[in-house]
Design a protein around this motif. Structure first.
Motif: not given
Length: 305
Positions: A1-4, A230-233, A260-262, A266-267
């Protein structure tokens, strides 16, 4: 996956070193400060009103809940969170990075808002207002019937969630980026939603509604986590402005995934802590009620001591 991808992991690591590293990669700025009178003047006036109210209460020996160490420390930490979100340094760099912008939103609604609610800032502020205008303080302390809907936990749960989802819709988010007064309204609504949501839940919890308060917070954790996922992916950048500021679609997508991860982690952790705190208060309340029932029953049994 791109975010990794390694470069994205590096950006996550950079964010963990705020502010020494992360902001060096989100754009060139003359200053880390946002000295906007529209923000600083109301914050200063409200802070002065709060401190004046505390002094008024102290002089008259009205040491209520707002004068307790937890409330005072929450007020100090909430003020510090507002400073970081609106004055230094998040606001200045939110123009270049959606991740920093998301961090700003997270601080407003999930950190500053709850802390100010725990501080019971309305008590000293109302006291200070009563010293100047008793009629105005009385009017504010007795809202109209339709405003009492805002004291219902389910209603404020819906409004709190709607605030988060609506402002992160691409069309409205882009509009806020282009028009300053809408951007200011966005940030104000996040702060007010966070403050009032937790104010209502704390008030409801004190009336033995800890169980429903914990469920409300955990439900908020789930729907904000869904939005963060949804934002992350998302397969493409959702906000065109940040494609321009990041310089490429790939960089904008990585920045969006970090945002998206934030929201997701954390939230979500902030809401998890709040939900667990209400659950713990609920269990303590159950134990106290059981002890009272046992003590009452022991006094009613003949021959019991």
């Amino acid at each position: 996956m791109r975010f990794l991808k390694p470069c994205f992991v590096g950006r996550c690591g950079a964010l963990a070193l705020l502010p020494t590293q992360a902001f060096a990669h989100v754009g060139d700025h003359d200053s880390w400060w946002t000295l906007d009178p529209v923000i600083i003047a109301p914050m200063s006036l409200l802070g002065l009103l709060y401190l004046s109210g505390l002094l008024w209460l102290r002089r008259r020996n009205h040491a209520g809940v707002s004068m307790q160490p937890l409330a005072l420390s929450s007020a100090a930490l909430g003020s510090l969170a507002l400073f970081f979100a609106l004055i230094w340094p998040l606001d200045a760099f939110s123009e270049s990075s959606f991740a920093v912008h998301m961090a700003q939103h997270m601080v407003l609604i999930a950190v500053a808002g709850p802390l100010l609610a725990m501080a019971r800032i309305s008590i000293p502020m109302n006291a200070a207002l009563a010293a100047v205008s008793p009629a105005a303080a009385t009017a504010l302390s007795h809202p109209r019937k339709w405003l009492r809907l805002l004291l219902m936990p389910f209603v404020i749960f819906i409004l709190h969630g709607a605030t988060i989802w609506t402002w992160h819709s691409p069309s409205l988010f882009e509009l806020a980026l282009r028009i300053e007064w809408i951007h200011t309204l966005e940030h104000l609504s996040f702060l007010l939603a966070g403050y009032w949501y937790w104010t209502v839940l704390i008030r409801h919890g004190e009336n033995e509604g800890y169980a429903s308060a914990s469920l409300s917070v955990l439900a908020t954790l789930m729907h904000t986590g869904l939005l963060g996922a949804l934002i992350t992916f998302a397969p493409r950048p959702l906000y065109a402005t940040y494609v321009q500021t990041q310089g490429s679609v790939d960089m904008a997508l990585q920045d969006q995934q970090l945002a998206g991860l934030l929201m997701w982690i954390p939230m979500g952790a902030c809401y998890l802590i709040g939900g667990l705190a209400f659950a713990a208060a609920w269990l303590r309340n159950v134990d106290r009620n059981q002890e009272r029932r046992l003590q009452t029953s022991s006094h009613t049994i003949p021959g019991s001591k």
